[in-house]
Scaffold this motif. Structure first.
Motif, PDB file in Angstrom:
ATOM      1  N   HIS A  82      -4.810   0.681  22.766  1.00 29.31           N
ATOM      2  CA  HIS A  82      -5.549   1.619  23.181  1.00 29.31           C
ATOM      3  C   HIS A  82      -4.977   2.894  23.257  1.00 29.31           C
ATOM      4  O   HIS A  82      -4.161   3.105  24.226  1.00 29.31           O
ATOM      5  N   HIS A  84      -4.681   7.528  22.060  1.00 30.38           N
ATOM      6  CA  HIS A  84      -5.582   8.612  21.474  1.00 30.38           C
ATOM      7  C   HIS A  84      -4.663   9.489  20.652  1.00 30.38           C
ATOM      8  O   HIS A  84      -3.740  10.051  21.108  1.00 30.38           O
ATOM      9  N   HIS A 237     -14.168   3.209  26.631  1.00 28.62           N
ATOM     10  CA  HIS A 237     -13.579   2.974  28.010  1.00 28.62           C
ATOM     11  C   HIS A 237     -14.538   2.450  28.879  1.00 28.62           C
ATOM     12  O   HIS A 237     -15.776   2.387  28.797  1.00 28.62           O
ATOM     13  N   HIS A 276      -9.341  -0.211  30.061  1.00 29.13           N
ATOM     14  CA  HIS A 276      -9.055  -0.039  31.686  1.00 29.13           C
ATOM     15  C   HIS A 276      -9.678  -1.219  32.410  1.00 29.13           C
ATOM     16  O   HIS A 276      -9.055  -2.092  32.857  1.00 29.13           O
ATOM     17  N   ASP A 329      -2.442   4.253  26.150  1.00 31.96           N
ATOM     18  CA  ASP A 329      -3.455   5.142  26.611  1.00 31.96           C
ATOM     19  C   ASP A 329      -2.910   6.444  26.604  1.00 31.96           C
ATOM     20  O   ASP A 329      -3.304   7.301  27.234  1.00 31.96           O
TER      21      ASP A 329
HETATM   22 ZN    ZN Z   1      -8.157   6.150  26.839  1.00 29.90          ZN
END
Ligand code: ZN
Ligand code: GUN
Length: 445
Positions: A82, A84, A237, A276, A329
């Motif tokens: 995960h 971005h 998420h 998460h 993340d």
């Molecule tokens: Zn994220």
């Protein structure tokens, strides 16, 4: 010598570490395979032909060029479950909490990905960062702009990487520059699936940012797309911060809890990946277990944004284990390094009174993530037949590591010091499909 397509291109010789199973479930002896003087034979097609002790190297490979790594550690390439892409430069942006951070930093930065030249250049820089940190595969959030996801797919394809991404679906509670109406986002996702899903090593991930930024109509359309394309992943998420959970309760007053919102729209299944999952209730864990979804622990992000402390023993509890993955993340996370990420996971486990050792960590960053992403037939181990995506780590890469390793008395202790004190400086070499693409003498590529 084997002829034709399966001929060995090279042998990597060093201390090999690969997993067969989860050490938290079957114990480290059953789970791990390691050879102090090991070898990985890579084919000209970029697959692993053989892995074992160097003394057992089949004679047919004896003539292949050998790259010697001595006591350095040869592992399957690391997997980031995960991360971005449009936040690739936006690390270390301080805010009171997740929602403020999104408003102040993430959304404005992501709006810049409407420009194709910006997105295309950023895709190259982002992928350079991943591979220079030893990450050879990733599940990636893109921006709301289909064109930006297209740029990232194209850049990953040129490099032969195994990568999953998708255009982010958002149609409310965010600036106009990063939202798109539900119909248009579904249409764009469908077009990108047709263009990129299962092209070479690329897969499409239907990407719903989180329930806060999607209308019920958008969630319904995402669920329909997932049902129509069951080979795609669903990436979103879940249960990250207290204010986010309250917002979801306000926006979906009929819901039992946060997970129920995704369940209601057919988004909780075996190809679903939820970043998460810090504050999940027992009911939510049971639902995620029943669906065989994955929850991705993102430790440096959780401490940086003050979101909370992930409880790996609660989520993975043996009575109804939820699959757990691990991720940087970026840019909520503060390091591209999965070693630093594992170090933070260890610290969080200690704060929660949970166990977490080096075998647990390296399993998660390799086979654990591969399983959750449904890629364990392709990557995540050094087994014959897998793609030769490999990272070589130097356990003595820095003066601090070298001094600490003088005290290491076991493989576990050596790996533990590496995960606690290592970062990209420990990345000695990175291979994608058997070709060296990064590492100490190559620069950032
Ligand atoms: Zn994220
Ligand atoms: N929740 C929704 N969007 C985001 C994001 O970009 N980063 C993190 N950490 N959480 C999110």
């Amino acid at each position: 010598m084997t002829a034709g397509a399966d001929a060995a291109a090279r042998v990597l010789r060093g201390r090999t570490v690969s997993f067969r199973d989860d050490p938290r479930v079957v114990g480290p002896d059953q789970a791990m395979q390691s050879h102090e003087d090991g070898a990985v034979v890579v084919s000209q097609q970029g697959r692993i032909l053989w892995h074992g002790a160097f003394t057992d190297l089949p004679r047919e490979h004896a003539e292949a060029p050998c790259e010697r790594y001595g006591r350095e550690v040869i592992l399957p390439g690391l997997i980031d479950a995960h991360v971005h892409f449009p936040q690739h430069r936006m690390l270390a942006a301080p805010a009171h909490d997740l929602l403020e951070w999104l408003e102040r930093f993430a959304f404005p930065e992501e709006a810049r990905y409407a420009a194709e030249d910006h997105a295309a250049a950023a895709a190259e820089r982002f992928l350079d960062k991943l591979v220079s940190h030893g990450t050879t595969s990733a599940l990636v959030f893109s921006s709301v702009h289909g064109m930006a996801a297209d740029c990232l797919f194209r850049a990953a394809q040129r490099r032969g990487l195994c990568l999953m991404t998708g255009a982010t679906m958002m149609d409310r509670n965010a600036p106009d520059a990063v939202t798109q109406d539900a119909e248009a986002s579904a249409r764009e996702s469908a077009e990108l699936i047709a263009s990129w899903h299962e092209v070479e090593r690329l897969r499409y991930a239907l990407t719903v940012r989180f329930a806060v930024t999607s209308s019920e109509e958008q969630l319904r359309l995402a669920g329909e797309l997932l049902a129509d394309h069951p080979g795609c992943l669903l990436h979103t998420h879940l249960s990250e911060s207290a204010a986010e959970i309250e917002a979801v309760q306000r926006l979906f007053p009929w819901s039992k809890d946060y997970t129920d919102v995704y369940e209601r729209f057919g988004l909780v299944g075996e190809s679903s990946v939820f970043a998460h999952g810090i504050h999940l209730s027992e009911r939510e864990c049971q639902a995620l277990h029943d669906a065989d979804s994955m929850v991705v622990h993102s430790p440096t992000s959780n401490t940086f944004l003050g979101s909370g402390l992930f409880d790996i023993e609660h989520v993975g509890a043996a009575r109804r284990p939820v699959r757990v993955g691990i991720a940087t993340d970026i840019g909520g996370g503060t390091s591209y390094s999965l070693l630093q990420t594992l170090a933070e996971a260890y610290k969080i486990a200690r704060l929660k009174g949970c166990s977490f050792n080096a075998f647990d960590g390296f399993y998660l960053a390799t086979l654990g993530n591969a399983r959750g992403l449904r890629l364990d037939g392709e990557i995540g181990t050094l087994d014959a037949g897998r793609w030769a995506d490999v990272v070589v780590l130097d356990p003595q890469a820095t003066p601090v590591l070298a001094a600490r390793q003088e005290l290491s008395e076991s493989l576990e202790d050596m790996l533990f010091a590496l995960m606690m004190l290592g970062d990209d400086r420990a990345v000695r070499a990175v291979y994608v499909r058997g070709e060296r693409v990064a590492g100490r003498d190559l620069g950032e590529g």
